[in-house]
Motif scaffolding. Structure first.
Motif, PDB file in Angstrom:
ATOM      1  N   MET A   1       0.798  -1.249   0.106  1.00 34.44           N
ATOM      2  CA  MET A   1      -0.013  -0.094   0.046  1.00 34.44           C
ATOM      3  C   MET A   1       0.975   1.371  -0.030  1.00 34.44           C
ATOM      4  O   MET A   1       0.423   2.214  -0.494  1.00 34.44           O
ATOM      5  CB  MET A   1      -0.839   0.000   1.114  1.00 34.44           C
ATOM      6  N   TRP A   2       1.870   1.393   1.015  1.00 35.58           N
ATOM      7  CA  TRP A   2       2.740   2.439   0.966  1.00 35.58           C
ATOM      8  C   TRP A   2       3.605   2.551  -0.342  1.00 35.58           C
ATOM      9  O   TRP A   2       3.884   3.675  -0.934  1.00 35.58           O
ATOM     10  CB  TRP A   2       3.775   2.282   2.040  1.00 35.58           C
ATOM     11  N   ASP A   3       4.036   1.312  -0.947  1.00 31.39           N
ATOM     12  CA  ASP A   3       4.705   1.650  -1.968  1.00 31.39           C
ATOM     13  C   ASP A   3       3.623   2.233  -3.350  1.00 31.39           C
ATOM     14  O   ASP A   3       4.127   3.077  -4.144  1.00 31.39           O
ATOM     15  CB  ASP A   3       5.255   0.303  -2.513  1.00 31.39           C
ATOM     16  N   TRP A   4       2.433   1.837  -3.375  1.00 29.06           N
ATOM     17  CA  TRP A   4       1.618   2.428  -4.091  1.00 29.06           C
ATOM     18  C   TRP A   4       1.407   3.886  -4.020  1.00 29.06           C
ATOM     19  O   TRP A   4       1.432   4.541  -5.119  1.00 29.06           O
ATOM     20  CB  TRP A   4       0.100   1.639  -4.142  1.00 29.06           C
ATOM     21  N   ILE A   5       1.386   4.234  -2.830  1.00 33.48           N
ATOM     22  CA  ILE A   5       1.365   5.773  -2.617  1.00 33.48           C
ATOM     23  C   ILE A   5       2.629   6.490  -3.178  1.00 33.48           C
ATOM     24  O   ILE A   5       2.341   7.610  -3.789  1.00 33.48           O
ATOM     25  CB  ILE A   5       0.931   6.002  -1.141  1.00 33.48           C
ATOM     26  N   ILE A   6       3.668   6.171  -2.986  1.00 31.21           N
ATOM     27  CA  ILE A   6       4.854   6.595  -3.177  1.00 31.21           C
ATOM     28  C   ILE A   6       5.010   6.565  -4.904  1.00 31.21           C
ATOM     29  O   ILE A   6       5.189   7.558  -5.474  1.00 31.21           O
ATOM     30  CB  ILE A   6       6.157   5.898  -2.650  1.00 31.21           C
ATOM     31  N   ASN A   7       4.547   5.452  -5.457  1.00 31.60           N
ATOM     32  CA  ASN A   7       4.588   5.624  -6.944  1.00 31.60           C
ATOM     33  C   ASN A   7       3.665   6.376  -7.591  1.00 31.60           C
ATOM     34  O   ASN A   7       3.805   7.007  -8.461  1.00 31.60           O
ATOM     35  CB  ASN A   7       4.290   3.844  -7.297  1.00 31.60           C
ATOM     36  N   PHE A   8       2.380   6.409  -6.770  1.00 29.94           N
ATOM     37  CA  PHE A   8       1.423   7.331  -7.309  1.00 29.94           C
ATOM     38  C   PHE A   8       1.662   8.904  -7.311  1.00 29.94           C
ATOM     39  O   PHE A   8       1.582   9.522  -8.236  1.00 29.94           O
ATOM     40  CB  PHE A   8       0.147   7.036  -6.524  1.00 29.94           C
ATOM     41  N   LEU A   9       2.396   9.138  -6.257  1.00 31.36           N
ATOM     42  CA  LEU A   9       2.795  10.524  -5.918  1.00 31.36           C
ATOM     43  C   LEU A   9       3.850  10.847  -6.805  1.00 31.36           C
ATOM     44  O   LEU A   9       4.066  11.884  -7.518  1.00 31.36           O
ATOM     45  CB  LEU A   9       3.311  10.636  -4.612  1.00 31.36           C
ATOM     46  N   ALA A  10       4.735   9.821  -7.050  1.00 29.48           N
ATOM     47  CA  ALA A  10       6.108  10.202  -8.015  1.00 29.48           C
ATOM     48  C   ALA A  10       5.372  10.453  -9.530  1.00 29.48           C
ATOM     49  O   ALA A  10       5.903  11.130 -10.135  1.00 29.48           O
ATOM     50  CB  ALA A  10       7.040   9.113  -8.031  1.00 29.48           C
ATOM     51  N   GLY A  11       4.371   9.729  -9.915  1.00 30.04           N
ATOM     52  CA  GLY A  11       3.841   9.826 -11.159  1.00 30.04           C
ATOM     53  C   GLY A  11       3.106  10.951 -11.271  1.00 30.04           C
ATOM     54  O   GLY A  11       3.396  11.542 -12.461  1.00 30.04           O
ATOM     55  N   VAL A  12       2.468  11.579 -10.316  1.00 35.97           N
ATOM     56  CA  VAL A  12       1.701  12.662 -10.596  1.00 35.97           C
ATOM     57  C   VAL A  12       2.584  13.841 -10.465  1.00 35.97           C
ATOM     58  O   VAL A  12       2.389  14.744 -11.632  1.00 35.97           O
ATOM     59  CB  VAL A  12       0.749  12.831  -9.231  1.00 35.97           C
ATOM     60  N   LEU A  13       3.724  13.816  -9.714  1.00 33.21           N
ATOM     61  CA  LEU A  13       4.472  14.940  -9.700  1.00 33.21           C
ATOM     62  C   LEU A  13       5.409  14.916 -11.012  1.00 33.21           C
ATOM     63  O   LEU A  13       5.617  16.171 -11.442  1.00 33.21           O
ATOM     64  CB  LEU A  13       5.503  14.609  -8.397  1.00 33.21           C
ATOM     65  N   ALA A  14       5.857  13.728 -11.742  1.00 31.37           N
ATOM     66  CA  ALA A  14       6.496  13.633 -13.147  1.00 31.37           C
ATOM     67  C   ALA A  14       5.602  14.271 -14.077  1.00 31.37           C
ATOM     68  O   ALA A  14       5.961  15.291 -15.064  1.00 31.37           O
ATOM     69  CB  ALA A  14       6.815  12.517 -13.030  1.00 31.37           C
ATOM     70  N   GLY A  15       4.255  13.917 -13.923  1.00 30.93           N
ATOM     71  CA  GLY A  15       3.312  14.288 -15.046  1.00 30.93           C
ATOM     72  C   GLY A  15       3.232  16.109 -14.830  1.00 30.93           C
ATOM     73  O   GLY A  15       3.322  16.882 -15.785  1.00 30.93           O
ATOM     74  N   ILE A  16       3.439  16.520 -13.619  1.00 31.24           N
ATOM     75  CA  ILE A  16       3.215  17.938 -13.465  1.00 31.24           C
ATOM     76  C   ILE A  16       4.201  18.662 -14.008  1.00 31.24           C
ATOM     77  O   ILE A  16       4.436  19.800 -14.677  1.00 31.24           O
ATOM     78  CB  ILE A  16       2.969  18.316 -12.036  1.00 31.24           C
ATOM     79  N   GLU A  17       5.366  18.069 -13.581  1.00 36.96           N
ATOM     80  CA  GLU A  17       6.752  18.531 -14.097  1.00 36.96           C
ATOM     81  C   GLU A  17       6.976  18.768 -15.770  1.00 36.96           C
ATOM     82  O   GLU A  17       7.266  19.730 -16.166  1.00 36.96           O
ATOM     83  CB  GLU A  17       8.061  17.648 -13.600  1.00 36.96           C
ATOM     84  N   GLY A  18       6.177  17.543 -16.138  1.00 35.89           N
ATOM     85  CA  GLY A  18       6.365  17.552 -17.488  1.00 35.89           C
ATOM     86  C   GLY A  18       5.670  18.709 -18.461  1.00 35.89           C
ATOM     87  O   GLY A  18       5.700  19.284 -19.289  1.00 35.89           O
ATOM     88  N   PHE A  19       4.535  19.249 -17.551  1.00 45.29           N
ATOM     89  CA  PHE A  19       3.572  20.226 -17.898  1.00 45.29           C
ATOM     90  C   PHE A  19       4.323  21.567 -17.663  1.00 45.29           C
ATOM     91  O   PHE A  19       4.326  22.534 -18.830  1.00 45.29           O
ATOM     92  CB  PHE A  19       2.263  20.017 -17.383  1.00 45.29           C
ATOM     93  N   CYS A  20       4.778  21.904 -16.696  1.00 48.05           N
ATOM     94  CA  CYS A  20       5.509  22.982 -16.251  1.00 48.05           C
ATOM     95  C   CYS A  20       6.787  23.408 -16.392  1.00 48.05           C
ATOM     96  O   CYS A  20       7.320  24.400 -16.370  1.00 48.05           O
ATOM     97  CB  CYS A  20       5.002  23.466 -14.711  1.00 48.05           C
ATOM     98  N   GLY A  21       7.572  22.347 -16.520  1.00 49.49           N
ATOM     99  CA  GLY A  21       8.884  22.253 -16.653  1.00 49.49           C
ATOM    100  C   GLY A  21       9.897  22.548 -15.675  1.00 49.49           C
ATOM    101  O   GLY A  21      11.090  22.623 -15.707  1.00 49.49           O
TER     102      GLY A  21
END
Length: 254
Positions: free
Chosen positions: A1-21
């Motif tokens: 469960m904890w690994d899922w939260i970390i992976n989900f948060l990392a994915g969301v953050l990477a997606g936002i970074e891809g948008f804002c740079g």
């Protein structure tokens, strides 16, 4: 469960970074998204706190009247809470919802984003900490990290100081004292954590301060007014008193 939260948060953050740079800006945007999502819960928390403040005189009255009957006192208190729509769970729910994000960011900032991920060059590496930078490169290179850590403590105190302005004088002094202690503890805690986590907390604290001035005060005033009106509509607290009849004194026989 904890690994899922970390992976989900990392994915969301990477997606936002891809948008804002920029990784630092991505953390700030993530903070804004989370604060917007929990704003209704924060308002409910404020309403609950305001109702409890307005009900303090009535609570003290019930505690005094039913001091000898704890069961009846608990019943009357529960009736009062029901009338005020008070829910103690609402006081900690927003914090509990943010806690997984805060702690998952430790791992994300340290292991899941590039080592050179920065905040527009202002913070050279979001994975480094103030203590780590001082130990490896010296005070000159770590100055910006130290600044954000001090800001970490200052914002902690400011949030508690703003809330202290809405309570009694004695409570205000206690809350300011607690705020000063918490500020020192949080600055000490922030000394060794990644700068990305500090950035998240500082952005969240700044949002909270702005929200306090423009939204929270109005919500609190409205909730207090509703609580006072609700209590005025309650019947007066009555206590059954059974008086013992005095027995006539025996007369002396003449």
């Amino acid at each position: 469960m904890w690994d899922w939260i970390i992976n989900f948060l990392a994915g969301v953050l990477a997606g936002i970074e891809g948008f804002c740079g920029d990784w630092g800006l991505a953390i700030i945007i993530l903070t804004v998204i989370i604060r917007v999502l929990i704003m209704p819960l924060m308002n409910k928390q404020v309403e609950s706190s305001a109702r409890m403040q307005a009900a303090q005189p009535k609570i003290q009255e019930l505690q005094a009247r039913y001091a000898d009957d704890r069961e009846l006192q608990a019943q009357k208190m529960q009736e009062l809470y029901s009338d005020l729509h008070f829910n103690p769970v609402m006081g900690c729910l927003p914090v509990l919802l943010q806690a997984p994000v805060f702690f998952a960011l430790f791992t994300v900032a340290r292991d899941r984003i590039p080592a050179d991920a920065s905040f527009y060059g202002i913070i050279p590496s979001l994975a480094d900490s103030a203590g780590g930078m001082i130990g490896s490169t010296g005070w000159a290179s770590a100055a910006v990290y130290v600044f954000f850590v001090i800001l970490f403590g200052v914002l902690t105190f400011l949030q508690m100081a703003i809330n202290a302005g809405q309570v009694s004088e004695d409570q205000r002094k206690q809350q300011l004292g607690m705020g000063a202690v918490m500020a020192v503890m949080m600055a000490w805690f922030g000394w060794g954590i990644p700068a990305g986590v500090i950035l998240y907390y500082n952005a969240s604290a700044l949002w909270g301060i702005v929200q306090q001035y423009f939204v929270t005060r109005r919500v609190m005033e409205k909730a207090k007014a509703e609580a006072e009106q609700s209590m005025q509509g309650r019947p007066a607290v009555s206590v059954d008193v059974v008086r013992k009849e005095k027995k006539p004194r025996p007369r002396k026989k003449g």
